[in-house]
Design a protein around this motif. Structure first.
Motif, PDB file in Angstrom:
ATOM      1  N   PHE A 115       6.055  -1.886   6.841  1.00 52.12           N
ATOM      2  CA  PHE A 115       5.540  -2.879   5.473  1.00 52.12           C
ATOM      3  C   PHE A 115       6.458  -2.733   4.338  1.00 52.12           C
ATOM      4  O   PHE A 115       6.907  -1.555   4.283  1.00 52.12           O
ATOM      5  CB  PHE A 115       4.081  -2.364   5.128  1.00 52.12           C
ATOM      6  CG  PHE A 115       2.974  -2.985   6.139  1.00 52.12           C
ATOM      7  CD1 PHE A 115       2.643  -4.369   6.514  1.00 52.12           C
ATOM      8  CD2 PHE A 115       2.341  -1.881   6.844  1.00 52.12           C
ATOM      9  CE1 PHE A 115       1.908  -4.432   7.153  1.00 52.12           C
ATOM     10  CE2 PHE A 115       1.269  -2.204   7.719  1.00 52.12           C
ATOM     11  CZ  PHE A 115       1.258  -3.497   8.038  1.00 52.12           C
ATOM     12  N   ASN A 117       7.116  -5.166   0.348  1.00 52.88           N
ATOM     13  CA  ASN A 117       6.330  -5.759  -0.647  1.00 52.88           C
ATOM     14  C   ASN A 117       6.620  -7.485  -0.617  1.00 52.88           C
ATOM     15  O   ASN A 117       5.887  -7.964  -1.527  1.00 52.88           O
ATOM     16  CB  ASN A 117       6.851  -5.163  -1.939  1.00 52.88           C
ATOM     17  CG  ASN A 117       6.346  -3.632  -1.829  1.00 52.88           C
ATOM     18  OD1 ASN A 117       5.387  -3.339  -1.890  1.00 52.88           O
ATOM     19  ND2 ASN A 117       7.533  -2.705  -2.065  1.00 52.88           N
ATOM     20  N   GLY A 272      -0.991 -10.843   3.259  1.00 53.17           N
ATOM     21  CA  GLY A 272      -1.165  -9.787   2.458  1.00 53.17           C
ATOM     22  C   GLY A 272      -2.423 -10.486   1.478  1.00 53.17           C
ATOM     23  O   GLY A 272      -2.777  -9.747   0.557  1.00 53.17           O
ATOM     24  N   VAL A 277       2.482  -8.506  -0.227  1.00 50.27           N
ATOM     25  CA  VAL A 277       3.235  -7.668   1.303  1.00 50.27           C
ATOM     26  C   VAL A 277       4.155  -8.841   2.190  1.00 50.27           C
ATOM     27  O   VAL A 277       3.936 -10.024   2.116  1.00 50.27           O
ATOM     28  CB  VAL A 277       1.715  -7.449   2.059  1.00 50.27           C
ATOM     29  CG1 VAL A 277       1.994  -6.769   3.426  1.00 50.27           C
ATOM     30  CG2 VAL A 277       0.743  -6.871   1.261  1.00 50.27           C
ATOM     31  N   ALA A 308      -3.076  -3.997  -1.503  1.00 50.72           N
ATOM     32  CA  ALA A 308      -2.559  -5.005  -0.623  1.00 50.72           C
ATOM     33  C   ALA A 308      -2.874  -4.813   0.982  1.00 50.72           C
ATOM     34  O   ALA A 308      -3.251  -5.732   1.280  1.00 50.72           O
ATOM     35  CB  ALA A 308      -0.751  -4.949  -0.786  1.00 50.72           C
ATOM     36  N   GLY A 312      -5.000  -7.743   2.962  1.00 47.81           N
ATOM     37  CA  GLY A 312      -4.565  -8.010   4.198  1.00 47.81           C
ATOM     38  C   GLY A 312      -5.526  -7.901   5.319  1.00 47.81           C
ATOM     39  O   GLY A 312      -5.701  -8.825   6.121  1.00 47.81           O
TER      40      GLY A 312
END
Ligand SMILES: *Cc1c(COP(=O)(O)O)cnc(C)c1O
Length: 439
Positions: A115, A117, A272, A277, A308, A312
């Motif tokens: 992951f 951003n 996200g 995300v 986040a 998600g």
């Protein structure tokens, strides 16, 4: 009541005092359509509300993420609970593993997931990985495909770069752009030729399997299979950038629909749930090159952020657990497209309507659109007339011919009916525009 954007106009002027162009992402400025961007106060379900008190049926959906609609009650309540537990730890959580697991189940080619951003961060990181893994330096991308704003991929890019007519940004060193080779989308011959010349040096081909950043363009039958075949033949990694198409074209993305197994995949937007995300993942042996499992460095202070991840997770759970979610949404999208197309045809317009799952688009072109060159032949002036007419009737579309539109689970049949009716009035204005400007 006449449509007004007075407060937004003042807010925009004020914003320009402190923020370049008044916005934090170029397409938001409405520069391409010569208007004032509505400043948004709030959103709920299928609607967004601006500071002048106008409400709009929203087909931008924050540029794709809001597949459940805005402020979905379950997502919001899980976020509220998560907030109470603290907003960032910089340490591992159960949430990250759970979201990674859901993603690997939805997109089986992604055996391991990292992951980040944003989508930009995902594509930037995946290229480093591909270069490290193959020990090659060149990258192939497709004209009009957008993969974020970092140097290697800001070459003949789509989205805002295309809208504003600055396909190559100043500040991108030639030494970096020179390693990026560009081919027309849907052009097997062009890709074959590039591989005949440079094949042994090409680390990766990165592609939006269903491009949504030059407007929505569809792959020709068998095209993606050819791309897979060619890359495999040269030991080049195939990267599907599904930041937009992931969980949009289908739950498993375009790779599920077209039955292609890429080596690596980038995700963002929907995963996200409206928070920042991105993710990249793929074959285990490649992904294990990433630090700390391997030597390829990539890190992030806020990566895997608990808020986040929570948004998600709530989003993917609702998508997978709601019976027939995609079937229903795809049927709604088709109904909207058919209704708008019938309105266009009632004025004699034979424009190009495209749909891919829950994404759709309309090109103001009477010729088929299948790549960047054919997309650019669209009548931008006619699009602008249509766009403003829709906005004034409370339908919020992306302020550019070169962006896709997005349906959400919160859109109702009433919304669809209102949008189709509004499109009839908007096409009347386009017809009027053509009468005055003698096509
Ligand atoms: C939106 C998008 C990106 C960039 O994602 P950001 O989160 O805006 O950085 C990359 N690739 C595709 C296909 C996208 O649609």
């Amino acid at each position: 009541m006449a449509f007004k954007l007075d407060k937004s106009a003042a807010a925009f002027a004020e914003a320009k005092q402190y923020i370049p162009g008044g916005v934090n992402s170029p397409v938001r400025s409405f520069r391409g359509v010569g208007g004032t961007p509505p400043f948004i106060a709030k959103a709920a379900g299928s609607r967004i509300y601006d500071i002048d008190g106008n409400s709009y049926i929203d087909y931008v959906g924050s540029w794709g993420p809001m597949i459940l609609g805005h402020a979905h009650p379950e997502v919001t309540s899980e976020l509220r609970e998560a907030l109470e537990r603290g907003t960032s730890y910089g340490a591992p959580t159960l949430l990250e593993t759970e979201l990674a697991r859901l993603i690997t189940e939805a997109v089986p080619s992604m055996e391991l997931v990292r992951f980040v951003n944003s989508g930009t961060e995902a594509t930037m990181s995946v290229l480093r990985l591909a270069r490290a893994y193959t020990k090659r330096s060149k990258i192939v991308k497709f004209a009009g495909c957008y993969h974020g704003h970092h140097d290697s991929l800001l070459v003949k890019a789509g989205s805002g770069a295309l809208t504003l007519g600055v396909p190559d940004s100043p500040g991108v060193p030639e030494s970096i752009a020179g390693n990026t080779l560009t081919v027309e989308y849907n052009d097997v011959k062009g890709l074959t030729q590039v591989f005949e010349q440079h094949g042994e040096d090409i680390a990766a081909v990165i592609i939006e399997p269903v491009p949504g950043n030059m407007g929505l363009v569809l792959p020709r039958s068998g095209y993606l299979d050819k791309v897979r075949e060619i890359t495999e033949g040269y030991g080049t990694l195939l990267i599907f950038d599904e930041v937009m198409s992931g969980f949009r074209v289908a739950y498993g993305g375009a790779q599920e629909v077209y039955n292609i197994t890429p080596d690596l995949t980038c995700l963002g937007k929907v995963i996200g749930g409206g928070l920042p995300v991105g993710a990249y993942g793929g074959r285990r042996d490649i992904m294990e090159q990433i630090a700390p499992a391997g030597p390829v460095y990539q890190a992030g202070t806020l990566s895997g952020n608990p808020l986040a991840m929570t948004a998600g997770l709530a989003t993917l759970r609702l998508l997978s657990e709601t019976a027939d979610f995609y079937e229903k949404l795809i049927t709604m999208t088709a109904a909207l497209c058919a209704g708008v197309q019938a309105q266009a045809e009632s004025y004699g317009f034979k424009f190009q309507f495209h749909q891919a799952g829950t994404m759709f688009g309309l090109f103001f072109s009477e010729k088929p659109v299948y790549d960047y060159e054919s997309a650019k032949k669209s009548d931008i002036a006619a699009f602008n007339v249509f766009f403003h007419a829709m906005l004034e009737q409370g339908v919020y579309l992306a302020p550019s011919q070169f962006e896709a539109a997005f349906m959400s689970g919160a859109h109702t049949h009433t919304d669809i009916g209102a949008t189709i009716a509004a499109s009839g009035n908007a096409f009347a204005k386009v017809a009027e525009y053509y009468r005055q400007n003698k096509r």
